[in-house]
Write a protein that holds these residues in place. Structure first.
Motif, PDB file in Angstrom:
ATOM      1  N   TRP A   1       2.655   4.530  -2.855  1.00  0.00           N
ATOM      2  CA  TRP A   1       2.535   5.233  -4.131  1.00  0.00           C
ATOM      3  C   TRP A   1       3.840   5.929  -4.433  1.00  0.00           C
ATOM      4  CZ3 TRP A   1       2.816  10.619  -3.711  1.00  0.00           C
ATOM      5  CH2 TRP A   1       2.623  11.145  -2.437  1.00  0.00           C
TER       6      TRP A   1
ATOM      7  N   TRP B   1      -6.569   1.264   4.870  1.00  0.00           N
ATOM      8  CA  TRP B   1      -5.609   2.163   4.237  1.00  0.00           C
ATOM      9  C   TRP B   1      -6.343   3.346   3.643  1.00  0.00           C
ATOM     10  CZ3 TRP B   1      -0.860   1.256   5.563  1.00  0.00           C
ATOM     11  CH2 TRP B   1      -0.466  -0.044   5.899  1.00  0.00           C
ATOM     12  N   ASP B   2      -5.725   4.512   3.631  1.00  0.00           N
ATOM     13  CA  ASP B   2      -6.395   5.722   3.162  1.00  0.00           C
ATOM     14  C   ASP B   2      -6.502   5.823   1.646  1.00  0.00           C
ATOM     15  OD1 ASP B   2      -3.847   6.496   2.319  1.00  0.00           O
ATOM     16  OD2 ASP B   2      -3.630   8.035   3.858  1.00  0.00           O
ATOM     17  N   LYS B   3      -5.821   4.954   0.907  1.00  0.00           N
ATOM     18  CA  LYS B   3      -5.873   4.894  -0.555  1.00  0.00           C
ATOM     19  C   LYS B   3      -5.366   6.152  -1.241  1.00  0.00           C
ATOM     20  CE  LYS B   3      -7.801   0.848  -0.201  1.00  0.00           C
ATOM     21  NZ  LYS B   3      -6.898  -0.232   0.048  1.00  0.00           N
ATOM     22  N   ASN B   4      -4.624   7.011  -0.546  1.00  0.00           N
ATOM     23  CA  ASN B   4      -4.017   8.185  -1.180  1.00  0.00           C
ATOM     24  C   ASN B   4      -2.950   7.730  -2.145  1.00  0.00           C
ATOM     25  OD1 ASN B   4      -5.598  10.000   0.190  1.00  0.00           O
ATOM     26  ND2 ASN B   4      -4.067  10.456   1.749  1.00  0.00           N
ATOM     27  N   SER B   5      -2.928   8.314  -3.310  1.00  0.00           N
ATOM     28  CA  SER B   5      -1.930   7.934  -4.310  1.00  0.00           C
ATOM     29  C   SER B   5      -1.207   9.144  -4.892  1.00  0.00           C
ATOM     30  CB  SER B   5      -2.598   7.134  -5.434  1.00  0.00           C
ATOM     31  OG  SER B   5      -3.603   7.914  -6.054  1.00  0.00           O
TER      32      SER B   5
ATOM     33  N   GLN C   1       1.143   4.465   2.177  1.00  0.00           N
ATOM     34  CA  GLN C   1      -0.161   5.039   2.484  1.00  0.00           C
ATOM     35  C   GLN C   1      -0.370   5.035   3.984  1.00  0.00           C
ATOM     36  OE1 GLN C   1      -3.136   2.839   0.372  1.00  0.00           O
ATOM     37  NE2 GLN C   1      -2.549   3.684  -1.601  1.00  0.00           N
TER      38      GLN C   1
ATOM     39  N   ASN D   1       0.851  -1.190   0.000  1.00  0.00           N
ATOM     40  CA  ASN D   1       0.000   0.000   0.000  1.00  0.00           C
ATOM     41  C   ASN D   1       0.885   1.238   0.000  1.00  0.00           C
ATOM     42  OD1 ASN D   1      -2.475  -1.454   0.177  1.00  0.00           O
ATOM     43  ND2 ASN D   1      -1.933  -1.916   2.278  1.00  0.00           N
TER      44      ASN D   1
END
Length: 86
Positions: A61, A81-85, A73, A59
Motif C-alpha cells: 500500500w 496477508w493482513d490486508k492493511n492499507s 503488507q 500486497n
C-alpha cells in the motif's frame, strides 16, 4: 593521603570501570539483543507486480500523495496477508 595512594585508587577505579563496561556490553549483546530483535515470517512468499513505475510487492500500500513510498503488507502463511492499507 599520599600521591602514590591517590594514583593507585585512580588506577583501580579505571580498571573497575573498564570491567563494568565490558560486562554491560556482554550482557546487552547476549541477553537483551535477542529480546529486541524482530523476525519476519519466512513461510509467506511475496508476489511482485511490474508496471511503468517499476516492480513492487503485489500486497502493498502507498500513502496518499506519496506514491513512491511503498509499504508491504504483513501476514503469515496460516492467516495470509493482513490486508492493511494504511
Amino acid at each position: 593521603m599520599k600521591k602514590h595512594d591517590h594514583k593507585t585508587l585512580s588506577n583501580k577505579f579505571v580498571h573497575f570501570l573498564g570491567i563494568a563496561l565490558l560486562m554491560v556490553s556482554i550482557f546487552t549483546s547476549s541477553v537483551l539483543q535477542p529480546m529486541m530483535t524482530a523476525s519476519a515470517a519466512s513461510d509467506i512468499s511475496p508476489q511482485y507486480t511490474s508496471n511503468s513505475s517499476g516492480t513492487s510487492p503485489t500486497n502493498a500500500w502507498t500513502i496518499p500523495g506519496q506514491s513512491t513510498v511503498i509499504n508491504p503488507q504483513g501476514g503469515d502463511a496460516s492467516n495470509g496477508w493482513d490486508k492493511n492499507s494504511s
